[in-house]
Write an enzyme that holds these catalytic residues in place. Structure first.
Site, PDB file in Angstrom:
ATOM      1  N   CYS A   1      13.986 -34.688 -29.244  1.00 52.72           N
ATOM      2  CA  CYS A   1      15.090 -34.899 -28.284  1.00 52.72           C
ATOM      3  C   CYS A   1      15.884 -33.631 -28.008  1.00 52.72           C
ATOM      4  O   CYS A   1      16.614 -33.558 -27.028  1.00 52.72           O
ATOM      5  CB  CYS A   1      16.015 -36.003 -28.769  1.00 52.72           C
ATOM      6  SG  CYS A   1      15.179 -37.580 -28.933  1.00 52.72           S
TER       7      CYS A   1
ATOM      8  N   HIS B   1      23.030 -35.472 -25.047  1.00 51.30           N
ATOM      9  CA  HIS B   1      21.781 -36.224 -25.179  1.00 51.30           C
ATOM     10  C   HIS B   1      22.124 -37.710 -25.127  1.00 51.30           C
ATOM     11  O   HIS B   1      23.097 -38.153 -25.734  1.00 51.30           O
ATOM     12  CB  HIS B   1      21.111 -35.868 -26.510  1.00 51.30           C
ATOM     13  CG  HIS B   1      19.920 -36.715 -26.813  1.00 51.30           C
ATOM     14  ND1 HIS B   1      18.936 -36.964 -25.876  1.00 51.30           N
ATOM     15  CD2 HIS B   1      19.563 -37.398 -27.934  1.00 51.30           C
ATOM     16  CE1 HIS B   1      18.022 -37.744 -26.420  1.00 51.30           C
ATOM     17  NE2 HIS B   1      18.375 -38.032 -27.651  1.00 51.30           N
TER      18      HIS B   1
ATOM     19  N   ASN C   1      16.998 -43.718 -23.877  1.00 52.84           N
ATOM     20  CA  ASN C   1      16.800 -42.393 -24.480  1.00 52.84           C
ATOM     21  C   ASN C   1      15.463 -41.831 -23.990  1.00 52.84           C
ATOM     22  O   ASN C   1      14.407 -42.327 -24.369  1.00 52.84           O
ATOM     23  CB  ASN C   1      16.815 -42.540 -26.006  1.00 52.84           C
ATOM     24  CG  ASN C   1      16.614 -41.219 -26.736  1.00 52.84           C
ATOM     25  OD1 ASN C   1      16.239 -40.221 -26.132  1.00 52.84           O
ATOM     26  ND2 ASN C   1      16.855 -41.229 -28.034  1.00 52.84           N
TER      27      ASN C   1
END
Ligand code: UT7
Length: 322
Positions: free
Chosen positions: A113, A249, A279
């Protein structure tokens, strides 16, 4: 002094939308649980005939257009992805072929990520040392292909998508600093445990899918992101109030809120896309940036703080004047 600056952004989301209500039919979950614990209402899922490079290409072309650049202007391509099309060549090389750009450096970065933040950190250094003048940096993922669709603890969290930026050399400050970190001691808390390096058999018995100790990841993420905010401000001798926008994020609205609180920032100054995108791993920060640039929230000259945290663990931040 050579500076580096983002001159264009682009993103792409596949057409298919999977809502929380759709997930209620697949696993033992509820729309209410997902929204309350994560802030997610829906996510986009890649079409059967699409792959990471397809998503990357859309975002790349949009970023090029926004920057007023042609593929031939690019002299560096970095793709951040955890879900590459192939073992090799890299997705960056596949993208390079699609763009009909021959000869410039092209490689992938794998920092899960935090991949986009790492990729911008690397591109920034290429540009500031004079090794590149016009970089294409992409985050692109098809996380849906590494999810166990019977595991309610993970399959409700992720989505597919891509985001891209063009970063160019210039004589005015753009990217002020990047901060990259990792601690492999946490590798087992968030992982796809199998991989070709261990032989194909290692991908069987569920080891080819994401597994996560969500609660433990959550706690480390909140603390770590709080620390990186301090580190980034200190390195630039800035105050919290100097930041115009936080572009975090997009893993969980509660993690985002905790970081905003740390920055004493109203949620109105935080770009939040997790509700609509879930996500999307390395795509999440550039996707959120592009959304906020295109809807007019983020304007030229504003100070942006981007941060990310992910498997590894990896974490990092970018401070820039847009
Ligand atoms: O991008 C990389 C970084 N990743 C992250 O930052 C993710 C970090 N973690 C999280 O976002 C959160 O930990 C989750 C959203 C994954 C989970 O939220 P939580 O508040 O930490 O819940 P939990 O894992 O402690 O689980 C609470 C309960 C459990 O039931 P019991 O044991 O209390 O009976 C779970 O089994 O919720 C249950 N649960 C679910 N219930 C309905 C877990 N997943 C679901 C689900 N639907 N989808």
């Amino acid at each position: 002094m050579i500076y580096s600056r983002i001159t264009g952004t682009g993103s792409y989301l596949p057409d298919k939308v999977l809502t929380n209500q759709d997930l209620e039919k697949i696993v033992d979950t509820t729309d209410q649980w997902i929204r309350e614990r994560t802030g997610i209402s829906k996510r986009h899922i890649v079409a059967e005939n699409q792959s990471t490079v397809d998503l990357a290409e859309y975002a790349a072309r949009r970023a090029l257009k926004a920057a007023g650049r042609d593929a031939q202007d690019i002299d560096l391509i970095i793709v951040a992805t955890t879900t590459p099309d192939r073992v090799f060549p890299s997705t960056a090389c596949l993208l390079q072929k699609r763009l009909d750009r021959h000869g410039c450096a092209a490689f992938d970065i794998q920092a899960v990520c935090t991949g986009f933040v790492y990729a911008v950190g690397v591109a920034d250094k290429f540009i500031k040392t004079g090794a590149a003048k016009c970089a294409l940096v992409v985050g692109a993922e098809v996380l849906s292909r590494v999810l166990d669709w019977t595991d309610r603890g993970t399959c409700v969290l992720f989505g597919d998508g891509s985001g891209a930026v063009i970063i160019e050399a210039g004589d005015e400050p753009g990217i002020l600093s990047t901060h990259l970190h990792a601690d492999g001691a946490y590798e087992s808390l968030l992982t796809v445990a199998g991989g070709v390096g261990q032989g194909y058999a290692s991908l069987l018995d569920g080891n080819g899918y994401v597994s996560m100790k969500g609660n433990e990841v959550f706690k480390v993420a909140v603390n770590t992101l709080g620390r990186i905010v301090d580190e980034t401000l200190e390195a630039n001798q800035l105050e919290k109030s100097d930041i115009d926008w936080l572009i975090p994020h997009q893993a969980n609205i509660r993690i985002i809120q905790a970081t905003a609180k740390k920055l004493k920032m109203s949620m109105e100054r935080v770009v939040v896309t997790v509700g609509e995108h879930g996500n999307t791993s390395s795509a999440s920060v550039p996707l959120a940036l592009d959304v906020a640039v295109r809807d007019g929230r983020v304007k030229r000259g504003e100070t942006l703080l981007m941060e990310a945290f992910g498997g590894g663990f990896t974490w990092g931040s970018i401070l820039l004047k847009f």
